[in-house]
Write a protein that holds these residues in place. Structure first.
Motif, PDB file in Angstrom:
ATOM      1  N   LYS A  13      -1.767  -4.864   1.148  1.00  0.00           N
ATOM      2  CA  LYS A  13      -1.717  -4.160   2.165  1.00  0.00           C
ATOM      3  C   LYS A  13      -2.537  -3.035   1.855  1.00  0.00           C
ATOM      4  O   LYS A  13      -3.427  -2.192   2.799  1.00  0.00           O
ATOM      5  N   TYR A  15      -5.803  -1.573   4.010  1.00  0.00           N
ATOM      6  CA  TYR A  15      -6.009  -0.534   4.715  1.00  0.00           C
ATOM      7  C   TYR A  15      -7.319   0.339   4.006  1.00  0.00           C
ATOM      8  O   TYR A  15      -7.944   1.111   4.868  1.00  0.00           O
ATOM      9  N   MET A  40       2.565   1.113  -1.111  1.00  0.00           N
ATOM     10  CA  MET A  40       2.433  -0.201  -0.506  1.00  0.00           C
ATOM     11  C   MET A  40       2.071  -1.408  -1.534  1.00  0.00           C
ATOM     12  O   MET A  40       1.806  -0.975  -2.651  1.00  0.00           O
TER      13      MET A  40
END
Length: 260
Positions: free
Chosen positions: A173, A177, A169
């Motif tokens: 991001k 998350y 990632m």
């Protein structure tokens, strides 16, 4: 991302103990090598104060990767400390480390709203403040306030490094998350934190007090407390791995995308 019950927090601690028991000497050696490198970085002129913080995400993957080695029945060696540096994810891990530093500085700076900057001076200055200045300030409350300010950042950083390393990632991001994964399993993390407060802080304090009453010699207390503290710290590092796998799965089975 799995939403976990509160008792998962205690299971993470138990799994950390289980991982450590399989290779205690190897994991302890890895940790000591890490501490030696941190001390060496600390003496680098100008950069010595910021490099250890910036490199935390890079070095954290050494311990995560070591846990995968243990699961596979493979030996853990100190050269795993270079895991993050050798990865294509290194630039992103470095960017994450810069965010670590910015968040920590902002949290400590925010404490000035409570104690007028005393905690900031303690953390940033090489010169010790006099006891009266500290005693007459609200530094304890300021430290708690800093911790509260830093909590959202800690949530965003908790899973970010392994998501960057294993899930490939981007930094933004991964931070996104991570924050919501921790939020979804908030009860488990509360139990996890309280468990380590009991095992990692209160238990050593009780052991040292008991030994001090029985022996009344400081060197004996330190002789017991230092190895105990070292062991518990390494076990805590081992317990980081199950916090990840219980939510995102094992690295071998995770892909580039995470189900919503």
């Amino acid at each position: 991302m799995e939403k976990l019950p509160a008792n998962a927090g205690w299971l993470w601690v138990k799994e950390g103990f289980a991982l450590f028991r399989k290779q205690p000497a190897e994991m302890s050696t890895l940790f000591l090598a890490y501490m030696f490198l941190m001390l060496a970085l600390g003496i680098v002129p100008l950069l010595g104060q910021i490099l250890p913080m910036v490199l935390i995400p890079v070095f954290s993957m050494a311990f995560m990767q070591a846990c995968t080695q243990i699961e596979k029945g493979k030996k853990v060696y100190p050269n795993l400390l270079l895991t993050g540096f050798r990865s294509p994810a290194f630039p992103s891990l470095l960017k994450l480390g810069v965010l670590y530093l910015v968040a920590a500085v902002a949290a400590v700076a925010a404490s000035a709203l409570i104690d007028g900057g005393v905690f900031w001076q303690v953390m940033s200055s090489d010169q010790a403040l006099d006891r009266d200045t500290i005693r007459n300030s609200n530094m304890s409350l300021a430290m708690l306030f800093s911790a509260a300010v830093y909590t959202p950042a800690a949530m965003a950083f908790w899973y970010a490094a392994p998501l960057i390393f294993w899930q490939k990632m981007g930094v933004g991001k991964a931070v996104f998350y991570s924050f919501f994964a921790v939020k979804r399993s908030g009860k488990a993390f509360i139990v996890y934190g309280l468990s380590w407060l009991l095992i990692g802080v209160l238990m050593p304090a009780m052991v040292s007090s008991l030994i001090a009453m029985l022996v009344a010699k400081a060197f004996v207390v330190m002789l017991v407390l230092l190895p105990l503290s070292l062991m518990l710290t390494v076990i805590m590092y081992c317990s980081f791995y199950p916090t990840y796998t219980s939510v995102f799965g094992h690295p071998e089975t995770t892909g580039a995308a995470i189900p919503e």
